[in-house]
Design a protein around this motif. Structure first.
Motif, short mmCIF file in Angstrom:
data_model
loop_
_atom_site.label_atom_id
_atom_site.label_comp_id
_atom_site.label_asym_id
_atom_site.label_seq_id
_atom_site.Cartn_x
_atom_site.Cartn_y
_atom_site.Cartn_z
N THR A 127 -3.77 -15.73 -2.47
CA THR A 127 -3.22 -15.28 -1.20
C THR A 127 -4.04 -14.11 -0.68
O THR A 127 -4.75 -13.45 -1.44
N GLN A 128 -3.93 -13.86 0.58
CA GLN A 128 -4.74 -12.84 1.24
C GLN A 128 -3.83 -11.80 1.87
O GLN A 128 -2.88 -12.14 2.57
N GLU A 158 -0.17 -12.03 3.49
CA GLU A 158 0.94 -12.40 2.62
C GLU A 158 1.14 -11.35 1.54
O GLU A 158 0.23 -11.03 0.79
N ASP A 187 2.84 -10.72 -1.76
CA ASP A 187 3.46 -11.45 -2.87
C ASP A 187 3.02 -10.85 -4.19
O ASP A 187 2.44 -9.76 -4.22
#
Length: 148
Positions: free
Chosen positions: A18-19, A36, A38
């Motif tokens: 994720t980025q 995102e 997370d």
């Protein structure tokens, strides 16, 4: 004669990376999140909080306008950032949060502490430059403090 049964091999694929782009402005006391938040990216928010703590600012702003996903680890990172602000004698406001993030923060009872408009309707516009009132209680709403 039956044809041999071909078994599908189960490959353990790595989850997609994720980025999250995090911009920290110590002169304004802000952390801007784009992407995102997370388990894989939560550390970046915590690093930004560390930078604001080192700057000794009295008010922190987390700009979530560009945030389009946040899981439980991301919520935990936001709550840890809030707690770090309190430990450093600062207040913290989250601005630009979508309805989904506002609801998630309400679920963990953090919304009254981080939204300047906590008493208004969910969809009401918020001025991102309005500081949180000085009478915001310095109590942490969760029973436990989780660290990443």
């Amino acid at each position: 004669m039956q044809s041999p049964v071909r078994l599908a091999a189960h490959h353990h694929e790595e989850p997609l990376a994720t980025q999250l782009d995090v911009s920290v402005d110590t002169s304004r006391g802000s952390i801007t999140l784009v992407g995102e938040l997370d388990r894989q990216t939560a550390r970046q928010l915590l690093d930004g909080a560390r930078a604001l703590a080192a700057a000794g600012l009295s008010h922190w702003v987390v700009d979530a306008r560009g945030l389009h996903f946040c899981d439980a680890s991301g919520l935990r990172a936001i709550s840890v950032t809030y707690r770090r602000a309190l430990r450093n004698g600062a207040t913290m406001t989250v601005v630009g949060a979508g309805r989904w993030l506002r609801r998630a923060l309400a679920t963990i009872r953090l919304h009254h502490h981080v939204f300047a408009d906590a008493g208004r309707a969910w969809g009401a516009p918020v001025d991102s430059h309005v500081p949180v009132a000085s009478d915001v209680p310095a109590a942490y709403p969760l029973a436990k403090c989780y660290t990443l």
